[in-house]
Design a protein around this motif. Structure first.
Motif, PDB file in Angstrom:
ATOM      1  N   LEU A 130       0.826  -1.205   0.000  1.00  0.00           N
ATOM      2  CA  LEU A 130       0.000   0.000   0.000  1.00  0.00           C
ATOM      3  C   LEU A 130       0.858   1.251   0.000  1.00  0.00           C
ATOM      4  O   LEU A 130       0.556   2.216  -0.700  1.00  0.00           O
ATOM      5  CB  LEU A 130      -0.946  -0.008   1.206  1.00  0.00           C
ATOM      6  N   ALA A 131       1.945   1.244   0.774  1.00  0.00           N
ATOM      7  CA  ALA A 131       2.839   2.403   0.819  1.00  0.00           C
ATOM      8  C   ALA A 131       3.451   2.666  -0.560  1.00  0.00           C
ATOM      9  O   ALA A 131       3.570   3.821  -0.982  1.00  0.00           O
ATOM     10  CB  ALA A 131       3.927   2.187   1.869  1.00  0.00           C
ATOM     11  N   GLU A 132       3.825   1.593  -1.269  1.00  0.00           N
ATOM     12  CA  GLU A 132       4.387   1.744  -2.617  1.00  0.00           C
ATOM     13  C   GLU A 132       3.390   2.395  -3.569  1.00  0.00           C
ATOM     14  O   GLU A 132       3.781   3.063  -4.527  1.00  0.00           O
ATOM     15  CB  GLU A 132       4.780   0.373  -3.186  1.00  0.00           C
ATOM     16  N   GLY A 168       2.305   5.119   8.055  1.00  0.00           N
ATOM     17  CA  GLY A 168       1.561   6.376   8.012  1.00  0.00           C
ATOM     18  C   GLY A 168       0.213   6.269   7.324  1.00  0.00           C
ATOM     19  O   GLY A 168      -0.326   7.254   6.826  1.00  0.00           O
ATOM     20  N   ILE A 169      -0.353   5.048   7.293  1.00  0.00           N
ATOM     21  CA  ILE A 169      -1.632   4.815   6.628  1.00  0.00           C
ATOM     22  C   ILE A 169      -2.743   4.804   7.677  1.00  0.00           C
ATOM     23  O   ILE A 169      -2.690   4.034   8.632  1.00  0.00           O
ATOM     24  CB  ILE A 169      -1.611   3.489   5.843  1.00  0.00           C
ATOM     25  N   LYS A 170      -3.736   5.667   7.500  1.00  0.00           N
ATOM     26  CA  LYS A 170      -4.864   5.756   8.432  1.00  0.00           C
ATOM     27  C   LYS A 170      -5.818   4.604   8.159  1.00  0.00           C
ATOM     28  O   LYS A 170      -6.184   4.345   7.010  1.00  0.00           O
ATOM     29  CB  LYS A 170      -5.568   7.105   8.266  1.00  0.00           C
ATOM     30  N   LEU A 171      -6.235   3.923   9.226  1.00  0.00           N
ATOM     31  CA  LEU A 171      -7.059   2.727   9.114  1.00  0.00           C
ATOM     32  C   LEU A 171      -8.507   2.997   9.498  1.00  0.00           C
ATOM     33  O   LEU A 171      -8.780   3.590  10.547  1.00  0.00           O
ATOM     34  CB  LEU A 171      -6.486   1.640  10.036  1.00  0.00           C
ATOM     35  N   PHE A 172      -9.427   2.539   8.642  1.00  0.00           N
ATOM     36  CA  PHE A 172     -10.846   2.486   8.958  1.00  0.00           C
ATOM     37  C   PHE A 172     -11.248   1.026   8.820  1.00  0.00           C
ATOM     38  O   PHE A 172     -11.533   0.557   7.724  1.00  0.00           O
ATOM     39  CB  PHE A 172     -11.660   3.380   8.009  1.00  0.00           C
ATOM     40  N   GLY A 173     -11.205   0.290   9.926  1.00  0.00           N
ATOM     41  CA  GLY A 173     -11.472  -1.147   9.907  1.00  0.00           C
ATOM     42  C   GLY A 173     -12.854  -1.483  10.411  1.00  0.00           C
ATOM     43  O   GLY A 173     -13.606  -0.615  10.864  1.00  0.00           O
ATOM     44  N   GLY A 174     -13.179  -2.765  10.339  1.00  0.00           N
ATOM     45  CA  GLY A 174     -14.475  -3.239  10.803  1.00  0.00           C
ATOM     46  C   GLY A 174     -15.605  -2.883   9.864  1.00  0.00           C
ATOM     47  O   GLY A 174     -16.766  -2.877  10.258  1.00  0.00           O
TER      48      GLY A 174
END
Length: 136
Positions: free
Chosen positions: A55-57, A80-86
């Motif tokens: 994902l960073a790439e 540095g990736i913001k997560l929106f899980g669930g």
């Protein structure tokens, strides 16, 4: 101009429920709060920890997914990736909901049958049922 790239774990239009096993992401290019382009990309067999690097790439800043384990959450945070899980349901609708500030997600998402009750707090782990799989 404000630009952003959002990734969603992807399977047949839906949010795939097991981050570490996802075979595809749908990537959305956002400009000024609107989707201007999207594409589905394969992970080429990358799994778990390698997916954060993948994902960073691709310059992803935000990830929407279903179940995700602690190790993967840490790898995303380090990238540095913001997560929106669930999250579950239609991928395109989830991105639109996020852009509108209306996305229903679980800030404390876990996908482990040891300490996770389905439907807890109104959130579900999707129709795959995380109790029968280890997602970490």
């Amino acid at each position: 101009m404000i630009k952003m790239k959002i990734a969603v774990t992807y399977d047949n239009g839906e949010i795939f429920q097991h981050f570490g096993h996802t075979e595809q992401f749908k990537l959305y290019d956002i400009e000024n709060g609107k989707v201007v382009a999207s594409e589905v990309v394969g992970t080429n067999g990358s799994g778990h920890g390698a997916l954060a690097g993948f994902l960073a790439e691709h310059q992803v800043q935000v990830l929407i997914c279903g179940g995700i384990g602690g190790g993967a959450q840490n790898a995303l945070a380090q990238a540095g990736i913001k997560l929106f899980g669930g999250c579950s349901g239609n991928a395109d609708q989830a991105v639109e909901a996020l852009l509108e500030g209306q996305l229903n997600y679980d800030a404390d998402v876990k996908c482990s049958h040891h300490d996770h009750e389905h439907g807890e707090g109104g959130h579900q782990c999707g129709n795959h049922g995380c109790g029968s799989h280890s997602c970490h």
